[in-house]
Design a protein around this motif. Structure first.
Motif, mmCIF file in Angstrom:
data_model
loop_
_atom_site.group_PDB
_atom_site.id
_atom_site.type_symbol
_atom_site.label_atom_id
_atom_site.label_comp_id
_atom_site.label_asym_id
_atom_site.label_seq_id
_atom_site.Cartn_x
_atom_site.Cartn_y
_atom_site.Cartn_z
ATOM 1 N N ASP A 68 -6.235 45.263 44.012
ATOM 2 C CA ASP A 68 -5.931 46.058 42.830
ATOM 3 C C ASP A 68 -5.076 47.238 43.297
ATOM 4 N N SER A 69 -3.922 47.397 42.689
ATOM 5 C CA SER A 69 -3.037 48.497 43.090
ATOM 6 C C SER A 69 -3.687 49.852 42.876
ATOM 7 N N MET A 70 -4.623 49.923 41.915
ATOM 8 C CA MET A 70 -5.307 51.189 41.656
ATOM 9 C C MET A 70 -6.156 51.618 42.850
ATOM 10 N N PHE A 71 -6.628 50.648 43.631
ATOM 11 C CA PHE A 71 -7.427 50.977 44.806
ATOM 12 C C PHE A 71 -6.622 51.802 45.795
ATOM 13 N N PHE A 72 -5.397 51.378 46.080
ATOM 14 C CA PHE A 72 -4.566 52.095 47.044
ATOM 15 C C PHE A 72 -4.143 53.459 46.506
ATOM 16 N N ASN A 73 -3.952 53.538 45.192
ATOM 17 C CA ASN A 73 -3.641 54.826 44.587
ATOM 18 C C ASN A 73 -4.815 55.786 44.733
ATOM 19 N N ALA A 74 -6.025 55.282 44.470
ATOM 20 C CA ALA A 74 -7.222 56.115 44.614
ATOM 21 C C ALA A 74 -7.444 56.508 46.071
ATOM 22 N N PHE A 75 -7.163 55.579 46.979
ATOM 23 C CA PHE A 75 -7.299 55.877 48.409
ATOM 24 C C PHE A 75 -6.355 57.012 48.816
ATOM 25 N N TRP A 76 -5.115 56.955 48.337
ATOM 26 C CA TRP A 76 -4.134 57.986 48.656
ATOM 27 C C TRP A 76 -4.544 59.338 48.068
ATOM 28 N N ILE A 77 -5.080 59.331 46.859
ATOM 29 C CA ILE A 77 -5.547 60.574 46.239
ATOM 30 C C ILE A 77 -6.688 61.178 47.058
ATOM 31 N N SER A 78 -7.592 60.343 47.538
ATOM 32 C CA SER A 78 -8.707 60.850 48.356
ATOM 33 C C SER A 78 -8.208 61.435 49.673
ATOM 34 N N ILE A 79 -7.195 60.802 50.269
ATOM 35 C CA ILE A 79 -6.629 61.354 51.503
ATOM 36 C C ILE A 79 -6.024 62.730 51.233
ATOM 37 N N GLN A 80 -5.241 62.831 50.151
ATOM 38 C CA GLN A 80 -4.660 64.133 49.802
ATOM 39 C C GLN A 80 -5.745 65.167 49.548
ATOM 40 N N ARG A 81 -6.751 64.765 48.799
ATOM 41 C CA ARG A 81 -7.828 65.705 48.474
ATOM 42 C C ARG A 81 -8.548 66.169 49.734
ATOM 43 N N THR A 82 -8.837 65.256 50.637
ATOM 44 C CA THR A 82 -9.572 65.609 51.850
ATOM 45 C C THR A 82 -8.753 66.536 52.741
ATOM 46 N N VAL A 83 -7.471 66.225 52.925
ATOM 47 C CA VAL A 83 -6.614 67.051 53.784
ATOM 48 C C VAL A 83 -6.396 68.432 53.168
ATOM 49 N N LEU A 84 -5.971 68.470 51.908
ATOM 50 C CA LEU A 84 -5.710 69.753 51.251
ATOM 51 C C LEU A 84 -7.002 70.550 51.070
ATOM 52 N N GLY A 85 -8.066 69.875 50.667
ATOM 53 C CA GLY A 85 -9.336 70.568 50.438
ATOM 54 C C GLY A 85 -9.910 71.150 51.716
ATOM 55 N N THR A 86 -9.833 70.389 52.810
ATOM 56 C CA THR A 86 -10.357 70.891 54.082
ATOM 57 C C THR A 86 -9.530 72.068 54.577
ATOM 58 N N GLY A 87 -8.203 71.954 54.509
ATOM 59 C CA GLY A 87 -7.347 73.061 54.951
ATOM 60 C C GLY A 87 -7.550 74.312 54.124
ATOM 61 N N PHE A 88 -7.589 74.155 52.792
ATOM 62 C CA PHE A 88 -7.771 75.312 51.915
ATOM 63 C C PHE A 88 -9.136 75.965 52.133
ATOM 64 N N ALA A 89 -10.191 75.156 52.194
ATOM 65 C CA ALA A 89 -11.540 75.700 52.365
ATOM 66 C C ALA A 89 -11.691 76.404 53.713
ATOM 67 N N LEU A 90 -11.101 75.825 54.771
ATOM 68 C CA LEU A 90 -11.168 76.474 56.087
ATOM 69 C C LEU A 90 -10.467 77.828 56.063
ATOM 70 N N LEU A 91 -9.287 77.876 55.445
ATOM 71 C CA LEU A 91 -8.551 79.133 55.368
ATOM 72 C C LEU A 91 -9.352 80.194 54.622
ATOM 73 N N ILE A 92 -9.904 79.824 53.479
ATOM 74 C CA ILE A 92 -10.657 80.780 52.672
ATOM 75 C C ILE A 92 -11.935 81.228 53.383
ATOM 76 N N THR A 93 -12.657 80.306 53.992
ATOM 77 C CA THR A 93 -13.909 80.665 54.659
ATOM 78 C C THR A 93 -13.663 81.589 55.841
ATOM 79 N N VAL A 94 -12.601 81.316 56.602
ATOM 80 C CA VAL A 94 -12.290 82.177 57.746
ATOM 81 C C VAL A 94 -11.897 83.574 57.271
ATOM 82 N N LEU A 95 -11.036 83.648 56.235
ATOM 83 C CA LEU A 95 -10.596 84.949 55.728
ATOM 84 C C LEU A 95 -11.745 85.735 55.093
ATOM 85 N N MET A 96 -12.751 85.046 54.579
ATOM 86 C CA MET A 96 -13.917 85.731 54.027
ATOM 87 C C MET A 96 -14.904 86.116 55.115
ATOM 88 N N ALA A 97 -15.059 85.235 56.107
ATOM 89 C CA ALA A 97 -16.065 85.466 57.141
ATOM 90 C C ALA A 97 -15.675 86.602 58.077
#
Length: 295
Positions: A68-97
């Motif tokens: 299903d082509s939707m599977f690969f689309n969802a997989f790509w969205i999860s990769i983007q979310r994980t990379v962007l979310g981890t980078g953003f959260a790390l930046l914010i946590t460090v700047l707050m800590a």
């Protein structure tokens, strides 16, 4: 090195080996069992006959997910979310800590902000205000809704803050004597000395973003913007039933069960984290300090 070879020492070593072997089995067996169920035949999986090896062989659950082509689309969205979310959260946590780790004489309102953080960790504003906030920022159906929706993990802020507080004060004093400002101290002293805790926090955050499905269900109106976990959850829940099925759908349902599909879902979801973890493992066992003491 002197090694104790007494009977008691040998018995202790044997007991340790047995205990560690049991721990390894308790960790590995659920993964292996899930994989065996996912590739077993529908009847064997439903009857609970699968134990330590697959019964029959069927890749229908994986075909149902992957073909299903939707599977690969969802997989790509999860990769983007994980990379962007981890980078953003790390930046914010460090700047707050970092400011929260400074002495009170340098940051007089530190305790007030600390109490606010603790309060936010214990009490949430609720699902509806959270959703309305995301909606008012016009982030619905976008990757940033998934990234910013849980972008500040308060527990991780406290974890990094406590780590910063345990670093030797001499590091900060030496950097200040050399003319370093707060930003230089943070990025050139504190962060290089905090790689183990940052790697651990990055793993926690990435696992959260990869495995979380509810935010995608609430913040995405179309299936094309679902992350992987939300897509698979919907695939499991919305298995077509009824009398108006095509012969192909009847054949698929005859080979597919919720148990095998759920097992395939869990196994696919585990693989990326199992691949990433070994690269972060070395930071967990490395030393806390990296030889930054000024002489």
């Amino acid at each position: 090195m002197v090694r104790n070879t007494t009977l008691g020492s040998r018995a202790f070593d044997i007991a340790n080996i047995i205990l560690l072997a049991l721990l390894v089995i308790s960790c590995v067996y659920p993964l292996w069992y899930t994989f065996c169920v996912s590739i077993s035949e529908k009847s064997a999986a439903n009857a609970g006959l699968v134990t330590i090896y697959p019964i029959g062989f069927s890749l229908t659950p994986y075909k149902e997910i992957i073909n299903d082509s939707m599977f690969f689309n969802a997989f790509w969205i999860s990769i983007q979310r994980t990379v962007l979310g981890t980078g953003f959260a790390l930046l914010i946590t460090v700047l707050m800590a970092y400011p929260l780790a400074r002495p009170k004489k340098e940051f007089k309102t530190r305790n007030m902000f600390m109490w606010i953080l603790v309060f936010c960790m214990l009490f949430s504003g609720g699902l509806i205000p959270w959703y309305l906030t995301i909606q008012n920022y016009h982030l619905i159906d976008s990757i940033w809704a998934l990234v910013l929706g849980g972008g500040v993990p308060v527990f991780d802020v406290i974890l990094i803050m406590n780590f910063f507080r345990n670093l030797p004060k001499e590091l900060n004093e030496a950097a200040v004597v050399d003319g370093a400002g707060p930003w230089s101290v943070l990025f050139r002293v504190y962060i290089p000395c905090s790689i183990p805790v940052l790697a651990a926090v990055a793993l926690f955050i990435s696992v959260y973003h990869w495995n979380e499905f509810f935010n995608g269900l609430v913040l995405s109106n179309t299936q094309s913007s679902y992350p992987l976990q939300t897509y698979i959850q919907q695939l499991v829940v919305n298995i077509p039933v009824g009398t108006n099925l095509t012969p192909e759908q009847y054949k698929k349902l005859s080979e597919l069960s919720n148990r095998t599909l759920n097992s395939a879902k869990v196994f696919i979801a585990m693989v990326p984290m199992l691949v990433v973890y070994p690269f972060l493992q070395k930071y967990f066992v490395s030393g806390i300090m990296l030889g930054a003491v000024k002489e």
